[in-house]
Design a protein around this motif. Structure first.
Motif, short mmCIF file in Angstrom:
data_model
loop_
_atom_site.label_atom_id
_atom_site.label_comp_id
_atom_site.label_asym_id
_atom_site.label_seq_id
_atom_site.Cartn_x
_atom_site.Cartn_y
_atom_site.Cartn_z
N VAL A 1 -6.08 3.75 -8.04
CA VAL A 1 -5.17 3.11 -9.17
C VAL A 1 -5.54 3.27 -10.62
N ILE B 1 -4.07 -3.48 -0.08
CA ILE B 1 -4.60 -2.40 -0.88
C ILE B 1 -6.11 -1.68 -0.29
N ASP B 2 -6.84 -2.61 0.10
CA ASP B 2 -8.25 -1.93 1.00
C ASP B 2 -7.84 -2.03 2.20
N ASP C 1 -7.30 -8.65 -2.38
CA ASP C 1 -6.53 -7.36 -2.71
C ASP C 1 -5.64 -7.39 -3.75
N ARG D 1 -7.70 -7.30 -6.95
CA ARG D 1 -8.10 -5.93 -7.25
C ARG D 1 -7.03 -4.94 -7.81
N LEU D 2 -5.92 -5.20 -7.03
CA LEU D 2 -4.81 -4.39 -7.65
C LEU D 2 -4.53 -4.64 -9.05
N VAL E 1 2.50 1.78 -3.59
CA VAL E 1 1.48 2.21 -4.68
C VAL E 1 1.14 3.71 -4.33
N HIS F 1 0.82 -1.23 -0.02
CA HIS F 1 0.15 -0.04 -0.07
C HIS F 1 0.93 1.34 -0.06
N CYS G 1 0.53 -5.76 -15.84
CA CYS G 1 0.74 -6.36 -14.36
C CYS G 1 0.60 -7.94 -14.67
N ASP H 1 -6.92 -3.12 -11.33
CA ASP H 1 -7.01 -1.79 -11.34
C ASP H 1 -5.65 -1.06 -12.17
N ILE H 2 -4.48 -1.90 -12.03
CA ILE H 2 -3.57 -1.34 -12.72
C ILE H 2 -3.59 -1.64 -14.30
#
Length: 305
Positions: free
Chosen positions: A218, A172-173, A240, A243-244, A149, A146, A255, A247-248
């Motif tokens: 992100v 991340i969350d 997480d 999701r990351l 990022v 986190h 990614c 989002d990337i």
């Protein structure tokens, strides 16, 4: 670990102290630093007065600082340090042939949000005064994910110029909403979501969870450097990681997400517990060296143009 974390109150000084000691012992027992690795302490001040504390970690035979890895450790903003993570940093150094600078950011609850984020930024600004950003790969685990990022989303930090990003089990969350959904499907063998929430609250208490430095955008921010994410199939932060990664991609970045079946949170740091750790680290090292070669090629192509 699941039972221990359930009975040690992180809100109490004795509970936090004991948690730190136990976790450090577990990491030393199952992931000791590589023999012969050297750790050189850094304690400096930037021209604007910000203090930078950390350590250079070098495996035997590693000296060059033409390229480097910037490492941001995790464990809930409150428990660990570069010392506890020397297995990861010394292993990365040996596998890549690169020095690793691990920032020693200040811990909660004495230092709450956004202290850790400011320290990570200061460490980055110090490092790129020695190594160009395009020759640096940023790596982090858990809460360090986190923090990493967050650093990359600060446009004025120019961290997005880094050659690549490697994240082990990133958090991340910070509301742990994703982790709660995951826990309903499969319990994490190391910690319960409710216990993790108490730990994170030491850093984020009284801060609006929608704060832009906590709820990271992100997908809507600048594209992140080429990224490798590794997560364990048994951990609560698997959602997480997914999701990351999504989002990337949505933000225009590249990614690769690797989910290692039945592995625990940051299993790469525990090779005596997880036989998969060595294979995962080789993947990470290959990604780092390949990304640095690609960054060098792009730089040369840019000069030619």
């Amino acid at each position: 670990m699941r039972q221990i974390s359930a009975v040690l109150p992180p809100e109490q000084a004795w509970g936090l102290w004991l948690s730190r000691r136990i976790l450090a012992g577990v990491m030393d027992a199952f992931g000791p630093p590589l023999a012969g690795a050297r750790a050189e302490r850094v304690d400096g001040v930037l021209p604007d007065g910000r203090r930078v504390v950390g350590e250079w970690v070098r495996a035997p035979g590693v000296h060059s600082t033409d390229n480097a890895i910037y490492f941001v450790h995790g464990s809930g903003y409150a428990l660990c340090s570069p010392r506890t993570h020397r297995r990861l940093t010394s292993w990365l150094s040996r596998l890549t042939g690169l020095p690793v600078f691990a920032v020693d950011y200040r811990l909660a609850p004495r230092h709450r949000f956004p202290t850790a984020a400011h320290d990570v930024r200061a460490g980055w600004d110090w490092l790129v005064g020695h190594v160009p950003p395009e020759r640096v790969v940023i790596a982090g685990d858990s809460a360090g994910g986190h923090l990493t990022v967050d650093l990359l989303l600060q446009s004025e930090a120019e961290a997005a110029k880094a050659a690549a990003l490697v994240l082990f089990s990133p958090l991340i969350d910070l509301t742990l909403g994703l982790a709660r959904v995951r826990e309903a499907l499969r319990r994490d063998p190391a910690i319960r979501v409710s216990d993790a929430a108490r730990l994170l609250a030491l850093y984020t208490r009284d801060v609006d969870p929608t704060h832009e430095r906590l709820a990271l955008d992100v997908a809507g921010g600048p594209a992140l450097p080429p990224t490798l994410i590794q997560a364990g199939g048994a951990e609560m932060l698997l959602s997480d990681a997914r999701r990351l990664a999504a989002d990337i991609h949505a933000g225009g970045g590249r990614c690769e997400l690797q989910v290692w079946p039945d592995q625990v949170h940051v299993f790469q740091a525990l090779p005596r517990l997880s036989p998969e750790a060595a294979k995962a680290m080789r993947h990470a090292a290959h990604f780092i060296t390949t990304s640095l070669r690609a960054s060098d090629f792009d730089a040369m192509a840019g000069k030619a143009d």
